[in-house]
Design a protein around this motif. Structure first.
Motif, PDB file in Angstrom:
ATOM      1  N   GLY A  45       0.522  -1.177   0.215  1.00 47.65           N
ATOM      2  CA  GLY A  45      -0.151   0.142   0.178  1.00 47.65           C
ATOM      3  C   GLY A  45       0.996   1.455   0.073  1.00 47.65           C
ATOM      4  N   GLN A  46       2.038   1.357   0.963  1.00 46.24           N
ATOM      5  CA  GLN A  46       2.678   2.566   0.917  1.00 46.24           C
ATOM      6  C   GLN A  46       3.437   2.671  -0.821  1.00 46.24           C
ATOM      7  N   ALA A  47       3.935   1.548  -1.006  1.00 43.70           N
ATOM      8  CA  ALA A  47       4.661   1.650  -2.347  1.00 43.70           C
ATOM      9  C   ALA A  47       3.636   2.149  -3.562  1.00 43.70           C
ATOM     10  N   ARG A  48       2.511   1.683  -3.458  1.00 46.49           N
ATOM     11  CA  ARG A  48       1.394   2.063  -4.621  1.00 46.49           C
ATOM     12  C   ARG A  48       1.376   3.710  -4.385  1.00 46.49           C
ATOM     13  N   VAL A  49       1.000   4.231  -3.271  1.00 50.27           N
ATOM     14  CA  VAL A  49       1.158   5.798  -2.852  1.00 50.27           C
ATOM     15  C   VAL A  49       2.323   6.367  -3.346  1.00 50.27           C
ATOM     16  N   LEU A  50       3.434   5.826  -3.076  1.00 48.03           N
ATOM     17  CA  LEU A  50       4.695   6.466  -3.595  1.00 48.03           C
ATOM     18  C   LEU A  50       5.074   6.406  -4.827  1.00 48.03           C
ATOM     19  N   LEU A  51       4.897   5.290  -5.678  1.00 46.09           N
ATOM     20  CA  LEU A  51       4.996   5.151  -7.095  1.00 46.09           C
ATOM     21  C   LEU A  51       4.161   5.941  -7.713  1.00 46.09           C
ATOM     22  N   SER A  52       2.959   5.993  -7.319  1.00 44.16           N
ATOM     23  CA  SER A  52       1.944   6.873  -7.893  1.00 44.16           C
ATOM     24  C   SER A  52       2.107   8.408  -8.127  1.00 44.16           C
ATOM     25  N   LEU A  53       2.754   8.769  -7.086  1.00 48.52           N
ATOM     26  CA  LEU A  53       3.228  10.161  -6.971  1.00 48.52           C
ATOM     27  C   LEU A  53       4.047  10.537  -8.251  1.00 48.52           C
ATOM     28  N   VAL A  54       4.896   9.530  -8.642  1.00 48.94           N
ATOM     29  CA  VAL A  54       5.728  10.071  -9.717  1.00 48.94           C
ATOM     30  C   VAL A  54       5.489   9.412 -11.283  1.00 48.94           C
TER      31      VAL A  54
ATOM     32  N   VAL B  52     -16.293  12.771  -3.456  1.00 50.21           N
ATOM     33  CA  VAL B  52     -16.391  12.216  -1.982  1.00 50.21           C
ATOM     34  C   VAL B  52     -14.996  12.093  -1.645  1.00 50.21           C
ATOM     35  N   GLU B  53     -14.516  12.480  -0.451  1.00 49.94           N
ATOM     36  CA  GLU B  53     -13.040  12.182   0.129  1.00 49.94           C
ATOM     37  C   GLU B  53     -13.461  10.991   0.985  1.00 49.94           C
ATOM     38  N   LEU B  54     -12.505   9.947   0.674  1.00 50.03           N
ATOM     39  CA  LEU B  54     -12.412   8.753   1.429  1.00 50.03           C
ATOM     40  C   LEU B  54     -11.142   8.321   2.158  1.00 50.03           C
ATOM     41  N   THR B  55     -10.892   8.085   3.493  1.00 52.90           N
ATOM     42  CA  THR B  55      -9.590   7.871   3.905  1.00 52.90           C
ATOM     43  C   THR B  55      -9.621   6.228   3.919  1.00 52.90           C
ATOM     44  N   PRO B  56      -8.247   5.670   3.722  1.00 53.13           N
ATOM     45  CA  PRO B  56      -8.150   4.254   3.920  1.00 53.13           C
ATOM     46  C   PRO B  56      -7.871   3.816   5.346  1.00 53.13           C
ATOM     47  N   THR B  57      -8.408   2.622   5.894  1.00 62.41           N
ATOM     48  CA  THR B  57      -7.928   2.401   7.371  1.00 62.41           C
ATOM     49  C   THR B  57      -6.561   2.150   7.456  1.00 62.41           C
ATOM     50  N   TYR B  58      -6.202   1.301   6.379  1.00 60.71           N
ATOM     51  CA  TYR B  58      -4.562   0.831   6.251  1.00 60.71           C
ATOM     52  C   TYR B  58      -4.399   1.363   4.801  1.00 60.71           C
ATOM     53  N   THR B  59      -3.000   2.019   4.647  1.00 59.86           N
ATOM     54  CA  THR B  59      -2.619   2.247   3.453  1.00 59.86           C
ATOM     55  C   THR B  59      -2.716   1.235   2.295  1.00 59.86           C
TER      56      THR B  59
END
Lengths: 238, 169
Positions: A45-54, B52-59
């Motif tokens: 999940g962290q990787a997806r957020v970080l890679l999607s930034l760039v 809609v703004e949604l926030t995940p529980t875990y990343t």
């Protein structure tokens, strides 16, 4: 967002996530199977957020060549026995916790992700520290293997504190992170009746170079396995 | 007239937020997204356009994609032509965002609800997790990680039943 910084942190998370996923079907007990998969999922999940930034996350994960990856050499090391996996987790989650905690506090472009991820990584670190204690202060055999694993991976730990451009940290910050990491790992290892390894971490004989795209031999094989499905069947879905 | 239009938008946003919040969590269908505290805001961006703004529980929570699709569907069904669901990470979701109603439903469903955090700092270790089956506070941790990212696996020492605990985050 600085590309080099997002790739460095994103590739760390992606590669370790894949390495942990290799335990599926092989973990010593069912609870560990689930635990390692959960940690892998957090990292993915962290990787997806970080890679999607760039860029496009799939292209970055599945279509880059080995030399284009910016992850630490530590995270690409094979799982080895369970002790090696725990030692890798102990070293990396301790680093990731301190780094995210620092990034969460500075209000920079990664602070949102860092503030979220640091809470997840607190569980990863706790998991690794508890296992280090159990294996180190366990049987003769578990102690021997845990010590061997900690020694084997020690040379990869200095690379974690080589400055990454674009994170907004200065040289002093990295020195402080290294000191905090060393203090904590020393406490855990000592408490587990293990010896803090003495090999080189930061000088000429230490490992490193992952941030410049130089990787160790096992990484190529890992990438081949990780990427072959996407490369063989571009655009496949189910 | 501008303020009148704004007031109507605000009422509409509240109604749309209620609708988005009524969607069930795909992995814990006993909870709504409102119970879980993951719908952060609803904005009317123009005629028939809603964000809609949604926030995940875990990343890495894989349920977020289903949640987004379900929110889009329920708002489409109520006449909103264009729905975009955006994921926001800050401020980070915490188990303290689960409502009192959500905690009650979790217990009823057989999942021990998360303990509240101290005002500043981690969960107090002295606060025990209560068995959702028999109510005993004599329970033990089997694993910090369970069937989904958000849960830990515990066992009741009194009734011997294993159970999930929505672990504090």
């Amino acid at each position: 967002m600085d590309t080099a910084a997002a790739l460095a942190l994103g590739d760390d998370a992606l590669v370790l996530s894949h390495r942990l996923g290799e335990w599926a079907g092989h973990a010593p007990v069912l609870e560990e199977e689930v635990a390692l998969a959960n940690i892998a999922l957090d990292l993915l999940g962290q990787a997806r957020v970080l890679l999607s930034l760039v860029g496009d996350e799939d292209e970055l994960a599945y279509l880059r060549e080995e030399r284009a990856f910016r992850n630490l050499q530590l995270v690409e090391q094979p799982g080895g026995d369970f002790a090696h996996t725990i030692a890798r987790q102990l070293y990396f989650s301790g680093y990731q916790y301190l780094l995210y905690e620092r990034l969460a506090a500075d209000g920079g472009p990664l602070s949102g992700l860092a503030a979220k991820a640091v809470k997840e990584v607190a569980y990863h670190r706790d998991h690794a520290e508890q296992w280090t204690t159990r294996l180190g202060d366990g049987t003769q055999e578990s102690h021997r293997r845990m010590q061997r694993a900690c020694d084997a991976l020690w040379r990869y730990t200095g690379e974690m504190f080589r400055p990454v451009e674009g994170l907004g940290l200065d040289a002093e910050d990295w020195v402080l992170l290294d000191a905090a990491w060393t203090a904590r790992v020393t406490e855990v290892l000592t408490g587990a009746t293990l010896t803090v390894p003495e090999g080189p971490r930061a000088d000429a004989w230490s490992a490193g170079g992952g941030r410049e795209g130089l990787h160790t031999e096992p990484f190529g094989r890992m990438l081949a396995e990780m990427q072959h499905l996407h490369r063989s069947h571009p655009g496949a879905s189910w | 007239m501008v303020s009148g239009a704004r007031a109507a938008d605000t009422r509409l946003e509240a109604e749309l937020r209620r609708l988005a919040g009524s969607v069930s969590d795909p992995e814990l269908p006993v909870l709504t997204l409102e119970d879980l505290g993951v719908v952060r805001a609803v904005h009317v961006r123009g005629a028939g356009r809603v964000e809609v703004e949604l926030t995940p529980t875990y990343t890495g929570c894989p349920a977020i994609e289903t949640m987004s699709a379900d929110i889009e569907q329920v708002l489409h069904e109520h006449g909103v032509a264009e729905v975009s669901v955006v994921t926001v990470l800050a401020p980070a979701w915490s188990t303290d965002d689960i409502t009192a109603e959500g905690r009650r439903k979790l217990t009823e469903f057989g999942i021990a609800p998360p303990r509240p955090h101290a005002a500043d700092g981690p969960v107090s270790l002295t606060l025990s997790v209560r068995c959702p089956h028999c109510g005993s506070t004599e329970t033990e941790l089997l694993s910090r990680f369970s069937s989904t990212a958000c849960k830990a696996l515990r066992r009741c020492v009194s009734c011997r039943e294993p159970f999930d605990h929505f672990k504090e985050l």
